[in-house]
Design an enzyme around this catalytic site. Structure first.
Site, short mmCIF file in Angstrom:
data_model
loop_
_atom_site.label_atom_id
_atom_site.label_comp_id
_atom_site.label_asym_id
_atom_site.label_seq_id
_atom_site.Cartn_x
_atom_site.Cartn_y
_atom_site.Cartn_z
N ILE A 25 0.84 -1.20 0.00
CA ILE A 25 0.00 0.00 0.00
C ILE A 25 0.88 1.26 0.00
O ILE A 25 0.61 2.23 -0.71
CB ILE A 25 -0.97 -0.02 1.20
N GLY B 103 -8.16 8.15 -1.19
CA GLY B 103 -8.23 6.69 -1.26
C GLY B 103 -6.84 6.14 -1.17
O GLY B 103 -5.91 6.72 -1.72
N CYS B 104 -6.67 5.04 -0.45
CA CYS B 104 -5.33 4.52 -0.21
C CYS B 104 -4.85 3.57 -1.30
O CYS B 104 -3.67 3.27 -1.38
CB CYS B 104 -5.26 3.82 1.15
N ILE B 105 -5.79 3.06 -2.09
CA ILE B 105 -5.35 2.07 -3.07
C ILE B 105 -5.83 2.45 -4.47
O ILE B 105 -6.95 2.85 -4.65
CB ILE B 105 -5.86 0.65 -2.70
#
Lengths: 155, 105
Positions: A25, B103-105
């Protein structure tokens, strides 16, 4: 404008699901911000890029207090698979990619993937044992050369 | 609140240069914003993504992340990064005059 980060080098040393995802991530997020990113897989972290193993990464159910599972329950055969399955199901709902898909995506963003030479020697692994996205197996010295001028993150 | 001038019109932007009010954006502004983001010329593929960002924002109130772009825009992740080397979702959102996608992804 505040200081910006131009480059990150992320070391992945653990082979559990919860050990690998944060590094992925962070690498993917770095690329999304336009930050140069390299991933260096060492020790059990190599499982994340191991052709035969990267589809079978599991949650650690023993010695993992964060799961809030009785220690003895953690050793029950199959518990790790059950917990992994549960988490993967939740992740899928949130559209979080599986580890193999995520790694392929990260390679597509232009991040560099590298295996650690000492660990590959230790486990008897050659470049052919690792997925095609791995650019090379490099020494710690080469890693530092590559990381020079950027931030190093150890996971 | 900082402001910027594109196509001879003043718009409000945040500290990172993203539009505060997407309604202030016009297509004529895009090439100028692109140049400030390091993209000298907008190709057809750039425009395809910029329009996609606008449409997604209009529909959902937020711009797509790189993963969503890769899955839904019809342009691969690899090509997205070739088009916008400094981060496809982020750069395209800036040029499209919408807030930075979260958003992280």
């Amino acid at each position: 404008m505040a200081d910006t980060i131009e480059k990150v080098s992320i070391i992945v040393s653990k082979g559990s699901l919860e050990g690998i995802y944060p590094a992925l991530i962070m690498a993917n997020g770095a690329r999304a911000e336009g930050i140069e990113a390299n991933l260096f897989f060492t020790f059990f972290g190599l499982d994340a890029v191991h052709k035969a193993r990267h589809e079978h990464i599991k949650v650690a159910t023993v010695g993992n207090p964060g799961l809030h599972l009785a220690t003895l329950a953690g050793v029950v055969p199959g518990m790790s698979s059950v917990m992994t399955h549960y988490l993967e199901h939740k992740m899928e709902k949130l559209d979080i990619p599986s580890i193999p898909e995520f790694i392929e995506m990260i390679a597509d963003t232009g991040a560099g993937l590298y295996g650690c030479k000492a660990s590959c020697d230790l486990f008897g692994l050659a470049k052919d044992d690792l997925i095609d996205q791995v650019k090379d197996i490099i020494t710690v010295g080469e890693f530092y050369e590559m990381a020079a001028g950027g931030e190093i993150i150890f996971t | 609140m900082p402001s910027a001038t594109y196509a001879r019109r003043t718009v409000t932007v945040n500290d990172e240069g993203f539009f505060e009010e997407p309604d202030q954006w016009t297509e004529e502004m895009a090439p100028e914003i692109a140049r400030t983001a390091g993209i000298d010329e907008l190709s057809e593929q750039h425009w395809r993504i910029i329009k996609f960002m606008r449409a997604e924002y209009a529909e959902k109130g937020t711009g797509p992340t790189v993963r969503v772009l890769g899955k839904t825009s019809g342009v691969s992740i690899k090509e997205l990064y070739e088009l916008f080397p400094k981060g496809p979702a982020k750069t395209a959102a800036k040029i499209a005059g919408i807030p930075k996608p979260r958003g992280c992804i």
